[in-house]
Design a protein around this motif. Structure first.
Motif, mmCIF file in Angstrom:
data_model
loop_
_atom_site.group_PDB
_atom_site.id
_atom_site.type_symbol
_atom_site.label_atom_id
_atom_site.label_comp_id
_atom_site.label_asym_id
_atom_site.label_seq_id
_atom_site.Cartn_x
_atom_site.Cartn_y
_atom_site.Cartn_z
ATOM 1 N N GLU A 118 0.840 -1.190 0.000
ATOM 2 C CA GLU A 118 0.000 0.000 0.000
ATOM 3 C C GLU A 118 0.876 1.240 0.000
ATOM 4 O O GLU A 118 1.860 1.302 0.730
ATOM 5 C CB GLU A 118 -0.915 0.006 1.224
ATOM 6 N N HIS A 119 0.509 2.212 -0.835
ATOM 7 C CA HIS A 119 1.223 3.492 -0.949
ATOM 8 C C HIS A 119 0.154 4.583 -1.002
ATOM 9 O O HIS A 119 -0.594 4.673 -1.967
ATOM 10 C CB HIS A 119 2.079 3.492 -2.215
ATOM 11 N N ILE A 120 0.088 5.385 0.058
ATOM 12 C CA ILE A 120 -0.887 6.471 0.143
ATOM 13 C C ILE A 120 -0.126 7.793 0.195
ATOM 14 O O ILE A 120 0.731 7.990 1.060
ATOM 15 C CB ILE A 120 -1.770 6.352 1.409
ATOM 16 N N ASP A 121 -0.448 8.693 -0.744
ATOM 17 C CA ASP A 121 0.150 10.029 -0.764
ATOM 18 C C ASP A 121 -0.848 11.046 -0.230
ATOM 19 O O ASP A 121 -2.029 11.023 -0.600
ATOM 20 C CB ASP A 121 0.541 10.448 -2.187
ATOM 21 N N THR A 122 -0.351 11.942 0.602
ATOM 22 C CA THR A 122 -1.147 13.039 1.145
ATOM 23 C C THR A 122 -0.429 14.328 0.799
ATOM 24 O O THR A 122 0.793 14.421 0.980
ATOM 25 C CB THR A 122 -1.290 12.894 2.673
ATOM 26 N N TRP A 123 -1.175 15.305 0.289
ATOM 27 C CA TRP A 123 -0.590 16.589 -0.107
ATOM 28 C C TRP A 123 -0.991 17.668 0.892
ATOM 29 O O TRP A 123 -2.001 17.535 1.584
ATOM 30 C CB TRP A 123 -1.052 16.983 -1.503
ATOM 31 N N ASP A 124 -0.223 18.748 0.948
ATOM 32 C CA ASP A 124 -0.490 19.809 1.915
ATOM 33 C C ASP A 124 -1.617 20.754 1.493
ATOM 34 O O ASP A 124 -1.970 21.658 2.224
ATOM 35 C CB ASP A 124 0.775 20.613 2.226
ATOM 36 N N ARG A 125 -2.176 20.539 0.312
ATOM 37 C CA ARG A 125 -3.307 21.351 -0.148
ATOM 38 C C ARG A 125 -4.109 20.567 -1.177
ATOM 39 O O ARG A 125 -3.674 19.533 -1.649
ATOM 40 C CB ARG A 125 -2.832 22.689 -0.698
#
Length: 139
Positions: A118-125
């Motif tokens: 599993e690879h989950i990316d979260t962005w700051d906006r």
């Protein structure tokens, strides 16, 4: 196949990620059924995972005069979970030389074989706010 340890995965990620806009990554550390999600994409499977990285390289070269994936930290945040903090920045290939800039983090989970499943990316906006940077003049 020998089970990879989290510290080995961390070292591979440290080598792969800074150059992901220029060259392909090492896919042997990912499971066949890897799940990926970021604010605009969601899919499963190693073939699709390979496509997303090909797309990043293609669009990076096509739309940017400069683009970089700046790696800040890669660590095992808890057992079988790796946290990566990063920044993407670039200069668009347009007369205004608009700049793209955002921070994010990636969470990777390891299965019993030591592979990333599993690879989950979260962005700051929000994605829309990031895209609006394309229409601003460069600094």
């Amino acid at each position: 196949m020998v089970k990879l340890q989290p510290k080995q995965i961390i070292e591979i990620l440290k080598q792969d990620l800074p150059t992901l806009f220029k060259q392909d990554i090492f896919y042997d550390i990912y499971s066949q059924d890897i799940f990926f999600r970021d604010p605009v994409n969601k899919f499963k499977g190693k073939f699709n995972y390979r496509i997303i990285f090909w797309t990043l390289r293609f669009h990076g070269q096509l739309f940017f005069t400069e683009i970089a994936f700046d790696l800040h930290d890669v660590c095992e945040s808890e057992e079988n979970r790796i946290l990566v903090t990063w920044t993407v920045q670039g200069v668009l290939r347009v007369p205004s030389k608009a700049r793209l800039f955002f921070h994010g983090y990636s969470t990777y989970k390891l299965n019993n074989e030591g592979l990333i499943y599993e690879h989950i990316d979260t962005w700051d906006r929000e994605a829309g706010e990031i895209l609006r940077q394309f229409f601003r003049k460069g600094v």
